[in-house]
Design a protein around this motif. Structure first.
Motif, PDB file in Angstrom:
ATOM      1  N   GLU A  38       2.401   5.983   5.690  1.00  0.00           N
ATOM      2  CA  GLU A  38       1.607   6.151   4.477  1.00  0.00           C
ATOM      3  C   GLU A  38       1.920   7.516   3.878  1.00  0.00           C
ATOM      4  O   GLU A  38       1.550   8.541   4.436  1.00  0.00           O
ATOM      5  CB  GLU A  38       0.123   5.985   4.780  1.00  0.00           C
ATOM      6  CG  GLU A  38      -0.235   4.568   5.174  1.00  0.00           C
ATOM      7  CD  GLU A  38      -1.722   4.357   5.343  1.00  0.00           C
ATOM      8  OE1 GLU A  38      -2.472   5.350   5.464  1.00  0.00           O
ATOM      9  OE2 GLU A  38      -2.131   3.187   5.354  1.00  0.00           O
ATOM     10  N   PRO A  42      -2.869   4.410  -1.863  1.00  0.00           N
ATOM     11  CA  PRO A  42      -2.054   3.189  -1.785  1.00  0.00           C
ATOM     12  C   PRO A  42      -0.844   3.239  -2.702  1.00  0.00           C
ATOM     13  O   PRO A  42      -0.062   2.300  -2.771  1.00  0.00           O
ATOM     14  CB  PRO A  42      -3.017   2.114  -2.273  1.00  0.00           C
ATOM     15  CG  PRO A  42      -3.825   2.806  -3.327  1.00  0.00           C
ATOM     16  CD  PRO A  42      -3.973   4.230  -2.828  1.00  0.00           C
ATOM     17  N   TYR A  43      -0.680   4.363  -3.413  1.00  0.00           N
ATOM     18  CA  TYR A  43       0.357   4.432  -4.442  1.00  0.00           C
ATOM     19  C   TYR A  43       1.770   4.406  -3.889  1.00  0.00           C
ATOM     20  O   TYR A  43       2.666   3.816  -4.498  1.00  0.00           O
ATOM     21  CB  TYR A  43       0.147   5.681  -5.311  1.00  0.00           C
ATOM     22  CG  TYR A  43      -1.242   5.748  -5.873  1.00  0.00           C
ATOM     23  CD1 TYR A  43      -1.660   4.860  -6.869  1.00  0.00           C
ATOM     24  CD2 TYR A  43      -2.166   6.659  -5.378  1.00  0.00           C
ATOM     25  CE1 TYR A  43      -2.945   4.902  -7.369  1.00  0.00           C
ATOM     26  CE2 TYR A  43      -3.454   6.710  -5.880  1.00  0.00           C
ATOM     27  CZ  TYR A  43      -3.842   5.826  -6.874  1.00  0.00           C
ATOM     28  OH  TYR A  43      -5.113   5.860  -7.366  1.00  0.00           O
ATOM     29  N   LEU A  44       2.001   5.032  -2.755  1.00  0.00           N
ATOM     30  CA  LEU A  44       3.327   5.024  -2.151  1.00  0.00           C
ATOM     31  C   LEU A  44       3.195   4.941  -0.634  1.00  0.00           C
ATOM     32  O   LEU A  44       2.605   5.806   0.003  1.00  0.00           O
ATOM     33  CB  LEU A  44       4.119   6.278  -2.521  1.00  0.00           C
ATOM     34  CG  LEU A  44       5.511   6.380  -1.900  1.00  0.00           C
ATOM     35  CD1 LEU A  44       6.392   5.211  -2.326  1.00  0.00           C
ATOM     36  CD2 LEU A  44       6.155   7.710  -2.265  1.00  0.00           C
ATOM     37  N   THR A  45       3.751   3.876  -0.097  1.00  0.00           N
ATOM     38  CA  THR A  45       3.789   3.660   1.342  1.00  0.00           C
ATOM     39  C   THR A  45       5.198   3.208   1.703  1.00  0.00           C
ATOM     40  O   THR A  45       5.802   2.417   0.975  1.00  0.00           O
ATOM     41  CB  THR A  45       2.777   2.567   1.758  1.00  0.00           C
ATOM     42  OG1 THR A  45       1.477   2.956   1.300  1.00  0.00           O
ATOM     43  CG2 THR A  45       2.739   2.380   3.262  1.00  0.00           C
ATOM     44  N   ASN A 122       7.021   0.804  -1.080  1.00  0.00           N
ATOM     45  CA  ASN A 122       5.954  -0.105  -1.490  1.00  0.00           C
ATOM     46  C   ASN A 122       4.978   0.699  -2.322  1.00  0.00           C
ATOM     47  O   ASN A 122       4.523   1.763  -1.904  1.00  0.00           O
ATOM     48  CB  ASN A 122       5.250  -0.706  -0.278  1.00  0.00           C
ATOM     49  CG  ASN A 122       4.105  -1.607  -0.686  1.00  0.00           C
ATOM     50  OD1 ASN A 122       2.977  -1.142  -0.859  1.00  0.00           O
ATOM     51  ND2 ASN A 122       4.385  -2.872  -0.836  1.00  0.00           N
ATOM     52  N   MET A 123       4.677   0.172  -3.501  1.00  0.00           N
ATOM     53  CA  MET A 123       3.750   0.851  -4.396  1.00  0.00           C
ATOM     54  C   MET A 123       2.664  -0.123  -4.813  1.00  0.00           C
ATOM     55  O   MET A 123       2.948  -1.230  -5.256  1.00  0.00           O
ATOM     56  CB  MET A 123       4.494   1.384  -5.619  1.00  0.00           C
ATOM     57  CG  MET A 123       5.579   2.382  -5.250  1.00  0.00           C
ATOM     58  SD  MET A 123       6.457   3.021  -6.650  1.00  0.00           S
ATOM     59  CE  MET A 123       5.337   4.326  -7.119  1.00  0.00           C
ATOM     60  N   SER A 124       1.422   0.299  -4.630  1.00  0.00           N
ATOM     61  CA  SER A 124       0.269  -0.503  -5.019  1.00  0.00           C
ATOM     62  C   SER A 124      -0.655   0.382  -5.848  1.00  0.00           C
ATOM     63  O   SER A 124      -0.582   1.610  -5.787  1.00  0.00           O
ATOM     64  CB  SER A 124      -0.461  -1.029  -3.785  1.00  0.00           C
ATOM     65  OG  SER A 124       0.381  -1.883  -3.043  1.00  0.00           O
ATOM     66  N   CYS A 125      -1.533  -0.254  -6.586  1.00  0.00           N
ATOM     67  CA  CYS A 125      -2.437   0.520  -7.419  1.00  0.00           C
ATOM     68  C   CYS A 125      -3.609  -0.324  -7.882  1.00  0.00           C
ATOM     69  O   CYS A 125      -3.469  -1.534  -8.076  1.00  0.00           O
ATOM     70  CB  CYS A 125      -1.696   1.050  -8.655  1.00  0.00           C
ATOM     71  SG  CYS A 125      -2.746   1.981  -9.784  1.00  0.00           S
ATOM     72  N   CYS A 126      -4.689   0.351  -8.059  1.00  0.00           N
ATOM     73  CA  CYS A 126      -5.835  -0.183  -8.798  1.00  0.00           C
ATOM     74  C   CYS A 126      -6.369  -1.493  -8.225  1.00  0.00           C
ATOM     75  O   CYS A 126      -6.661  -2.427  -8.957  1.00  0.00           O
ATOM     76  CB  CYS A 126      -5.462  -0.356 -10.264  1.00  0.00           C
ATOM     77  SG  CYS A 126      -4.619   1.081 -10.953  1.00  0.00           S
ATOM     78  N   GLN A 129      -2.660  -5.068  -4.185  1.00  0.00           N
ATOM     79  CA  GLN A 129      -1.816  -4.773  -3.032  1.00  0.00           C
ATOM     80  C   GLN A 129      -0.473  -5.476  -3.211  1.00  0.00           C
ATOM     81  O   GLN A 129      -0.391  -6.695  -3.103  1.00  0.00           O
ATOM     82  CB  GLN A 129      -2.491  -5.231  -1.729  1.00  0.00           C
ATOM     83  CG  GLN A 129      -1.675  -4.968  -0.485  1.00  0.00           C
ATOM     84  CD  GLN A 129      -1.328  -3.495  -0.300  1.00  0.00           C
ATOM     85  OE1 GLN A 129      -2.151  -2.622  -0.482  1.00  0.00           O
ATOM     86  NE2 GLN A 129      -0.093  -3.222   0.061  1.00  0.00           N
ATOM     87  N   ASN A 130       0.546  -4.710  -3.503  1.00  0.00           N
ATOM     88  CA  ASN A 130       1.888  -5.238  -3.704  1.00  0.00           C
ATOM     89  C   ASN A 130       2.457  -5.694  -2.358  1.00  0.00           C
ATOM     90  O   ASN A 130       2.579  -4.895  -1.435  1.00  0.00           O
ATOM     91  CB  ASN A 130       2.774  -4.153  -4.320  1.00  0.00           C
ATOM     92  CG  ASN A 130       4.186  -4.609  -4.547  1.00  0.00           C
ATOM     93  OD1 ASN A 130       4.513  -5.782  -4.414  1.00  0.00           O
ATOM     94  ND2 ASN A 130       5.036  -3.674  -4.899  1.00  0.00           N
TER      95      ASN A 130
END
Length: 161
Positions: A38, A42-45, A122-126, A129-130
């Motif tokens: 991590e 959650p923006y960049l993993t 992996n990038m997720s946001c708001c 979950q991507n």
């Protein structure tokens, strides 16, 4: 310096950046063993993924010979883009062609070395979950394609005039 030399200079730089990032996460961070790092959740993993198919894992259950086809397509596309871009006279066209070529060859060498493309970003946001991972080569390919879409027709037409 000719357009081809400039395109291939960008391609080489793109390729080296991509491969350096993969060496760092595979061997430096040992991501294949660790599986998840991590960075800025959650923006960049960083999540280790091995893509044997094409985008979003499509065709990942294909037979082994499909790997050779995908490597051949990457080489073929690189040759075609070199041919297409050889008369380009603007930096953004050299960059576009070079980024696509370097990214395609970066992913192709993964298929040769590892049997699959090493994906780890992996990038997720708001609240979304991507589920997908990608790599630096994919970013370059996407950016190069975007440049071609935005400027390609206009710049190549102006080059002919």
């Amino acid at each position: 310096m000719t357009a081809l030399i400039r395109i291939w200079a960008v391609a080489l730089l793109t390729f080296l950046i991509d491969q350096a990032s993969k060496v760092w996460v595979i061997y430096g961070l040992d991501l294949p063993l660790v599986r998840v790092v991590e960075v800025f959740p959650p923006y960049l993993t960083f999540i280790m993924g091995w893509n044997r198919g094409i985008n979003f894992g499509l065709l990942s259950d294909s037979p082994e010979w499909s790997r050779i086809i995908l490597i051949s397509i990457a080489i073929g596309v690189s040759i075609l883009l070199s041919f297409w871009g050889r008369k380009a006279d603007r930096w953004r066209m050299w960059a576009a062609f070079g980024m696509i070529i370097g990214g395609a060859l970066g992913n192709a060498i993964d298929r040769v070395l590892y049997g699959a493309v090493a994906d780890f970003l992996n990038m997720s946001c708001c609240g979304f979950q991507n589920p997908y991972t990608f790599n630096v080569a994919d970013i370059f390919i996407f950016a190069g394609a975007g440049l071609l879409l935005v400027y390609g027709g206009r710049d190549l037409e102006q080059s002919k005039a």
